[in-house]
Design an enzyme around this catalytic site. Structure first.
Site, PDB file in Angstrom:
ATOM      1  CD  GLU A  89      -2.312  -0.951   2.325  1.00 45.29           C
ATOM      2  OE1 GLU A  89      -2.728  -2.049   3.077  1.00 45.29           O
ATOM      3  OE2 GLU A  89      -2.282  -0.457   3.400  1.00 45.29           O
ATOM      4  CB  CYS A 327      -0.211   0.466   8.476  1.00 50.55           C
ATOM      5  SG  CYS A 327       0.350   2.362   8.238  1.00 50.55           S
TER       6      CYS A 327
END
Lengths: 338, 221
Positions: A89, A327
């Site tokens: 990501e 996250c």
């Protein structure tokens, strides 16, 4: 062989081995890191012969994102593929005065922090320097990025060699030429990697604190068994790190866990010899984590109390909550859906 | 505990290196220092090596230090460690780490080479009242199984994820925990293994009512 992630020395060695003109190494670096060329064919100042050799034997390593989620606050979270069907990501967070890019350094993480979604993937792989810098190189908004934070998936100092190489590429004049003052690397405090980072870069450092008490911190963060936060801070003081660069401590405020007056007093004691600041963060709940975020009033009270004790503290604005910007959330779901 | 920059490395000649299975080894050397059960050592072979941490697998009264390790795919250090022979010198740090055993009635949960600190605790006289769940994929990876069985009797619960064997639970330690009717929420649970095992196990324990403050974990990195 992939060229993205190679530093100038490596590119010059490569062009020597291929019997290309010596200046081709610098030209390649400029094309790889300072341009938007998508292929060797677009590297127009390389000789046709050099381009043919590169096309036949090498790959650029540029890798486009496969998914993007856009938040109401403008945050864009990209999912980039890496080897083995894995995903990482990268979050682009535009603000009025700066645009910050949040990079990942590993697929998954080994550190097992209680409050972290990435930990739920376990550890899958280290990213190469090329995969780290690709998150900027292949970002649609790459020319708008003003600041970079290594706060995405993974623990940077568990992949120190590739992280340091990526920092060299990001900051070098032949690379992306970004000021080290605009880059912050966040760690939970792996001391050997942190020492290398302090010796080799001038980038800023952020350390995940989350509790000033040894017993409490090791229940939140197993790394405390090996690298107690006091040792991390002693090392920062020994190396005078706080005068060379910005040092900050990240502190997620959990309701009833680490939000007491005792925590404020102990943080002041712990940090009083180190020029630094504290970033207070809201907790974005992750599945199964037996923790709750503190409310806004507690955040403000905690911030004000630290400030009153001479510790500069701010409350970090949460970004991208509606697109699961914590996250690991996005990539964990992508992994689980495969 | 000494901080990283102050770790003093000292060379020790390896006294024995035992090949336990296809990729696991038990390395030993004579010690001249004290330590606490559950602590770790940083190891280097050459001065330039980045130190790697390993749990001590021997007891506090054993004359030697035992180190249990796997040769990991992609690792540059563990294959070199496995290639050492008796008499070769290993650079060893002073002991470090706070994942320490107690005399209390704790529950130990380990997978793979994560069993090492619990063997140290067991050989240091800390096994009374303990329950041990040991997970492995295959029987040959249930390290020190006979020692634990002798010390803990029925409180030793081996789990094999890829093999079915009489008297051994078939599944991971997490599967074992899931099928229990009750989990002791009062005792402290010590976990050692990969991050994935630690996170999955911790999730199950906290879901079943164990306060997270009663879950202590050591992860490999």
């Amino acid at each position: 062989m992939i060229l993205l992630g190679k530093n100038l020395d490596e590119l010059e060695a490569l062009v020597r081995a291929e019997e290309m003109p010596s200046y081709t190494g610098m030209q390649l670096a400029r094309w790889l890191y300072g341009s938007e060329a998508a292929s060797f064919a677009e590297m127009s100042n390389l000789s046709k012969q050099s381009r043919t050799v590169l096309e036949n034997k090498y790959q650029t390593g540029f890798s486009e994102h496969v998914k993007v989620s856009v938040s109401a606050d403008g945050t864009r979270k990209y999912l980039f593929p890496t080897g083995g069907g894995r995903f990482i990501e990268t979050a682009f967070m535009p603000e009025a005065r700066r645009n910050t890019l949040c990079l990942s350094t590993q697929v998954g993480c080994k550190m097992g922090c209680l409050f972290c979604m990435t930990a739920r993937q376990g550890f899958q792989a280290n990213l190469s320097a090329g995969e780290i810098v690709n998150q900027l190189r292949s970002l649609p908004e790459r020319n708008r990025v003003t600041n970079i934070v290594y706060m995405g998936m993974g623990e940077p100092f568990d992949n120190t060699e590739e992280v340091l190489k990526s920092l060299e590429i990001l900051t070098a004049p032949w690379g992306f030429a970004i000021s080290p003052k605009k880059i912050t690397v966040s760690t939970i405090g792996l001391i050997p990697g942190m020492i290398q980072f302090l010796e080799k870069t001038r980038c800023n450092l952020a350390i995940s604190l989350h509790s000033p008490f040894d017993e409490e911190r090791r229940k939140l963060m197993p790394v405390q068994h090996v690298y107690p936060i006091r040792d991390v801070i002693r090392e920062l003081i020994r190396t005078d790190a706080g005068r060379q660069r910005k040092i900050s401590f990240e502190y997620i405020l959990f309701r009833g866990i680490n939000d007491s007056d005792g925590h404020i007093r102990e943080m002041a004691r712990l940090l009083n010899k180190l020029p630094c600041r504290v970033n207070l963060m809201r907790f974005h709940p992750v599945p199964n984590a037996p923790l709750e975020g503190a409310d806004e009033a507690s955040l403000v009270r905690f911030r004000d109390a630290l400030n009153a004790k001479g510790i500069i503290a701010t409350i970090r604005q949460s970004r991208g909550i509606d697109i699961e910007a914590a996250c690991g959330l996005l990539s964990t779901k992508a992994m689980l859906s495969k | 505990m000494q901080i990283q920059s102050e770790l003093n490395f000292k060379p020790y000649p390896i006294s024995n290196i035992q090949h336990l299975n296809s990729n696991s080894y038990l390395l030993s050397f004579q010690r001249d220092f004290d330590f606490h059960a559950g602590q770790i050592l940083a190891l280097k072979i050459a001065d330039a090596d980045t130190p790697r941490y390993y749990s001590i697998a021997s007891g506090i009264n054993d004359p030697q230090i035992d180190i249990l390790f796997n040769v990991k795919p992609g690792s540059t250090f563990s294959p070199r460690l496995a290639g050492l022979v008796p008499g070769d010198l290993l650079q060893v740090s002073s002991p470090a780490g706070m994942f320490l055993g107690t005399a209390g009635p704790d529950i130990w949960i380990a997978a793979g080479t994560g069993i090492a600190p619990f063997r140290s605790m067991m050989r240091s006289g800390l096994s009374n009242g303990k329950i041990l769940l040991q997970g492995a994929s295959a029987p040959e990876s249930l390290y020190f199984a006979e020692e634990f069985r002798a010390a803990l009797g029925e409180a030793y619960v081996p789990c094999l994820s890829r093999h079915s064997q009489p008297g051994i639970f078939h599944g991971r330690v997490t599967d074992y925990l899931r099928q229990l009717d009750q989990i002791d929420t009062e005792k402290t649970h010590y976990l050692c293994g990969s991050a994935e095992m630690v996170v999955d196990t911790r999730d199950i324990l906290t879901e079943r009512g164990v306060p997270f403050g009663k879950v202590l974990a050591e992860v490999y990195f």
